[in-house]
Structure formats: C-alpha cells, structure tokens
Write a protein that holds these residues in place. Structure first.
Motif, PDB file in Angstrom:
ATOM      1  N   TYR A 364       0.806  -1.231   0.000  1.00  0.00           N
ATOM      2  CA  TYR A 364       0.000   0.000   0.000  1.00  0.00           C
ATOM      3  C   TYR A 364       0.839   1.281   0.000  1.00  0.00           C
ATOM      4  O   TYR A 364       0.296   2.376   0.012  1.00  0.00           O
ATOM      5  CB  TYR A 364      -0.934   0.015   1.223  1.00  0.00           C
ATOM      6  N   MET A 365       2.156   1.158   0.038  1.00  0.00           N
ATOM      7  CA  MET A 365       2.974   2.375   0.150  1.00  0.00           C
ATOM      8  C   MET A 365       3.074   3.098  -1.197  1.00  0.00           C
ATOM      9  O   MET A 365       3.158   2.481  -2.253  1.00  0.00           O
ATOM     10  CB  MET A 365       4.369   2.022   0.662  1.00  0.00           C
ATOM     11  N   LEU A 399      -2.321   2.498  -9.947  1.00  0.00           N
ATOM     12  CA  LEU A 399      -1.010   2.090  -9.413  1.00  0.00           C
ATOM     13  C   LEU A 399      -1.166   1.078  -8.284  1.00  0.00           C
ATOM     14  O   LEU A 399      -0.408   0.101  -8.195  1.00  0.00           O
ATOM     15  CB  LEU A 399      -0.249   3.319  -8.904  1.00  0.00           C
ATOM     16  N   LEU A 400      -2.157   1.305  -7.425  1.00  0.00           N
ATOM     17  CA  LEU A 400      -2.356   0.396  -6.297  1.00  0.00           C
ATOM     18  C   LEU A 400      -2.799  -0.991  -6.782  1.00  0.00           C
ATOM     19  O   LEU A 400      -2.282  -2.015  -6.321  1.00  0.00           O
ATOM     20  CB  LEU A 400      -3.392   0.988  -5.321  1.00  0.00           C
ATOM     21  N   THR A 401      -3.735  -0.993  -7.729  1.00  0.00           N
ATOM     22  CA  THR A 401      -4.211  -2.276  -8.265  1.00  0.00           C
ATOM     23  C   THR A 401      -3.054  -3.035  -8.924  1.00  0.00           C
ATOM     24  O   THR A 401      -2.888  -4.244  -8.711  1.00  0.00           O
ATOM     25  CB  THR A 401      -5.334  -2.034  -9.295  1.00  0.00           C
ATOM     26  N   LYS A 402      -2.251  -2.299  -9.681  1.00  0.00           N
ATOM     27  CA  LYS A 402      -1.123  -2.921 -10.382  1.00  0.00           C
ATOM     28  C   LYS A 402      -0.158  -3.564  -9.372  1.00  0.00           C
ATOM     29  O   LYS A 402       0.286  -4.693  -9.554  1.00  0.00           O
ATOM     30  CB  LYS A 402      -0.402  -1.829 -11.189  1.00  0.00           C
ATOM     31  N   ASP A 410      -5.173 -10.553  -4.495  1.00  0.00           N
ATOM     32  CA  ASP A 410      -6.339 -10.454  -5.360  1.00  0.00           C
ATOM     33  C   ASP A 410      -7.085  -9.143  -5.078  1.00  0.00           C
ATOM     34  O   ASP A 410      -7.656  -8.979  -3.996  1.00  0.00           O
ATOM     35  CB  ASP A 410      -7.259 -11.652  -5.107  1.00  0.00           C
ATOM     36  N   PRO A 411      -7.102  -8.200  -6.037  1.00  0.00           N
ATOM     37  CA  PRO A 411      -7.783  -6.915  -5.808  1.00  0.00           C
ATOM     38  C   PRO A 411      -9.253  -7.100  -5.395  1.00  0.00           C
ATOM     39  O   PRO A 411      -9.789  -6.268  -4.663  1.00  0.00           O
ATOM     40  CB  PRO A 411      -7.688  -6.212  -7.169  1.00  0.00           C
TER      41      PRO A 411
END
Ligand code: 4AD
Ligand code: MG
Length: 463
Positions: A364-365, A399-402, A410-411
C-alpha cells in the motif's frame, strides 16, 4: 476512594487513624517490636508499619507469627514521623489484621530473582518492584497516547480484530476457525470448504488495523486506533511478540513529511509525559536496569530526529559491512544490528529512514517517481531499532491495483479498500507504533516479554 500507600506516604504526620492495605514485602521481628513493609503497587516504596509487641495480647501475637512475606494485611493507625531508615513517615499501630496468609513456599521471598525466573511466575511478578514499575509506566504511556491524539483532534476508532484481509500482505496471520479440525469439510475439488466455516470464508486475527483505519480517515480526517494485533511470525527475538498492541494514526490530506513530523512530535510527547509523571520509576530503571536511561530519554525529547533516505543509510552501512553478521547492499532489508549502528554510532539520536525499495515494503505504500522506491518511513531509536513503521499511502487506483497484482494479492479481496481510491481519494499517511516497543524503550527493558503482562511468543502461551 480509599487512600493508597503512595497517598499515605505523602501525608503529614498526625493523630488521625488511617487504613493501610497491602502485601507484606518484608518482616523484621525482635522480642519487643515488629516491622512490616507494606506495598500495594502504587509506588516503589512501601509503608513501614511499626508494631509495639508489648501492647499485644496472646491472640494478637499469634496472628503476628502468621504474617510473612507475601501475606495480605490491613493495618489501622496514625501516620507518624519515622524513627529511622530512609523513609520520612511510617505507621505505628497494634491494629494489624491478617487477610490472607502466604506460606514459606511463596515464590517471591526477599532475595533478588532473575528476570527469566519471574517470567515463569508471570501471575505473581507484578508484585515485584521491577514489574510493578514497568506496568505503571505502561499505564502512563497508554494515557499519553490518548491524551496526545485527543488534544490534536484525532478520533479514536476501534478496528476489527477478526479480519478477512491481510493488512500487510505478508501472510503472517493466525487463522480463526470453528471447523472441526479432525473432520474438515471438503469441496468437490478436495480443498477445505470454508463456506461451512463460521464466517463463510477464511478469517484471521488482524496484523494491523491500518486498512480499516484508512476508511475512517477518509471520513473523519484524522483517526487513530490502539488495540491488539497478532503476528504468526516465527521470530524468537527480544523485540517480537505474537500478540502486541499497536497505535496507528491515519491522516487524510497528509503527505510523508507531515507524517514524519507527527510521529516525532507524538513520540516526544509521550516520552516527556512518562519522564514527568513516572519520575521515581524512571530513576529506578536508570539506576538498576539501564544506566543513564533518564538522561538518554531527556536527550531524545530535546533533540531533533535525524533523517536519511534508505539509499543514504545503505551507503553508510556498506562502509561498515565487515562488522555486521548480515552485510547489506542496496535492496536488502535493514536489520536490528544495522538499525543500532545508524542510531547509536552514526546519528547518536533517533533517525527516520525514508524511501525504501518497493520490494521490501508493503503493497500500500506510495510509489516514488523513480518507480523503484516507496514513501515508507521507519523511526529507529538507539538500543532498540525500529519503533515506528509508516508511510504515505498509494492513493492512485491504477497504481495500487497494479502493485497488488504484482504481489499476487487479489484486488477483489480488497474491493472496499480500493473504493477509497475510487471515491474522493486524497493523499493520506499514517504510521504504527508498537506499544510494547515504546514501553521497552522508556523503561530500558531488554526483553519485550517483560513489558506485557502475559507475553505470547512462538511456543509460549502459558497463563
Ligand atoms: O512496521 P509494521 O509492520 O507496520 C504496520 O503494521 C503498519 N500497518 C503501520 C501503519 O502504517 N499503520 O509495524 C508497526 C510497528 C513496528 O514499527 C514495531 O514497533 C511494531 O509495530 N511491531 C511489533 N512489535 C512487537 N512484536 C512484533 N512482532 C511486531 N511487529 C511490529
Ligand atoms: Mg516495519
């Protein structure tokens, strides 16, 4: 409310009869007089009870023979000027009531006990000066946490302890299940059928309240959590517990720089509060546990923290690789020995390290423009190493999903967390302070197992 021994010790001598309740630490007996030292955990010192045996009848004398170290008693009498020793007042009385006996097999007889032995009698160890003092400091620090956030407009939020998502993505969770382990229901494909489990899916004890905390920061702006967290990491060290308490503030409209400012200000506030309110206990630790602790803490409160990027830290450490058990290079995680070198030898103060390689930090950073490092920050302190871990969070949905996909998360499992990036996303940041680590730090305690009442570690959940 009844007066405690700490209150009685502050009383001016006078004829008023007051009650002193507590446990006998020592008994000194002669033909004519008996001295009891009574402690009730309110402070290090005990109240000396002086009993003139010539005033006692047969019955009272026989009761007195039953009062030994560990017994609980209530004494009623006046507080008088002390006749000797290092105490200023004491109680003179013949009204001594035995409440509960403790025989010669009471494990805490007057001699000094090793800290390892005390761990084996964790149910009795709070009756020692050392553990009593640690627990008073722990209490003061906990109140300091609430005081700091309350006065700065943070809302205290209680995040769940049972969770269906891995907040750190590190797979170090304790599973919570009501399935019969001797007769596990299976799906047609032969895997465990969690639809039959209590929650209808896999559930675990939380490793961090951060993700749920973020959802509340996206509504209340500044929040904090303060609760138990659980990690099934197989690390048998002096600073790891399987169950520990964590304080996690989360701030919306906040970047990494403000996050670092708050972390420093917060740490200094609670340490200062302990220095003031637990002066006597900290003087005790300074003398018997960690020489110079008090001056050390005062220095921390009065000095700005140092700042380094991870890359700068590695450059410093590499020059010293010969002396480390684990030599470092760019990309390796910084371990305790390196953290101690940076704080104790190089900076001689706490240091905040930022911009770590993304590979060694949580999903998450926030990614920096170099595409290699993330806006994480660790606060390292002398003697202990990492005390706080935090970051600016990735607020960009794509970006976070990637990043999640790259890390095999798993998103779909984090749909609600990703919603924060879909609806009114803002830059936001937060950090986690390990509560036992700060208690260790302020009390100079070497082993984390001694700053929590009942430590849980690999292979140990006694009591
Ligand atoms: O660095 P950590 O893993 O960060 C987080 O959990 C983030 N979710 C925090 C946040 O940004 N809200 O843990 C934070 C702190 C560490 O710096 C350390 O002080 C403590 O928690 N900690 C432990 N303390 C005792 N035993 C353990 N096993 C610990 N693991 C972490
Ligand atoms: Mg960390």
């Amino acid at each position: 409310m009844k007066e405690r021994i700490s209150d009685l010790l502050k009383r001016a001598p006078g004829p008023e009869v007051v009650a002193a309740e507590g446990w006998v630490r020592t008994k000194r007996d002669s033909k004519t007089v008996c001295f009891l030292e009574l402690n009730d955990g309110s402070c290090l010192k005990g109240l000396q009870i002086v009993i003139d045996k010539s005033q006692l009848d047969e019955n009272q004398l026989s009761v007195l023979t039953l009062i030994n170290t560990g017994a609980s008693v209530v004494c009623n009498g006046p507080i008088i000027v002390s006749g000797g020793g290092d105490q200023t007042v004491e109680m003179a009385t013949t009204d001594v009531n035995l409440v509960g006996i403790a025989g010669a097999n009471y494990p805490l007889q007057k001699k000094r006990h090793s800290i390892e032995y005390l761990r084996e009698i964790a149910h009795l160890r709070p009756r020692t000066n050392l553990i009593g003092a640690i627990m008073r400091v722990r209490n003061t620090l906990a109140f300091g946490v609430h005081e700091y956030f309350n006065k700065n407009g943070f809302v205290y939020v209680n995040t769940p302890l049972i969770s269906t998502s891995d907040a750190e993505g590190a797979g170090e969770m304790f599973q919570v299940t009501t399935l019969d382990l001797n007769n596990v229901p299976k799906t047609e494909e032969g895997s465990v059928d969690y639809s039959k489990d209590f929650f209808g899916k896999i559930a675990n004890l939380t490793v961090s309240g951060q993700l749920e905390g973020e959802t509340y920061a996206m509504a209340l702006k500044n929040i904090y959590t303060f609760g138990p967290t659980f990690r099934a990491e197989n690390s048998n060290t002096k600073r790891h517990l399987a169950e520990f308490w964590m304080i996690e503030p989360e701030m919306a409209f906040c970047d990494i720089n403000l996050n670092m400012e708050v972390a420093e200000d917060f740490l200094k506030f609670i340490i200062k509060k302990a220095l003031i309110e637990c002066e006597e206990d900290i003087a005790f630790f300074s003398k018997f546990v960690e020489k110079g602790l008090k001056e050390n803490l005062e220095h921390v409160v009065n000095t700005p923290f140092a700042h380094m990027t991870y890359t700068e830290a590695i450059e410093v450490l590499e020059k010293n690789n010969d002396s480390f058990d684990y030599p470092v290079h760019w990309g390796t995680d910084i371990q305790t020995e390196h953290e101690r070198y940076l704080t104790e030898v190089y900076c001689k103060s706490p240091v905040i390290v930022t911009n770590y390689p993304k590979e060694i930090k949580a999903f998450y950073m926030k990614l920096n423009d170099d595409n290699k490092t993330v806006r994480g920050m660790d606060v390292l302190v002398p003697r202990l190493g990492e005390i706080i871990g935090g970051s600016e969070r990735e607020s960009d949905l794509d970006l976070l999903t990637k990043r999640m996909v790259e890390l095999d998360l798993d998103p779909q499992d984090y749909w609600w967390y990703l919603d924060l990036r879909r609806f009114g996303s803002v830059p936001h940041s937060g950090f986690g302070l390990g509560f036992e680590r700060i208690v260790q730090y302020v009390t100079g305690t070497a082993n984390i197992r001694d700053v929590i009442p009942y430590p849980r570690t690999v292979g140990n959940a006694e009591f």
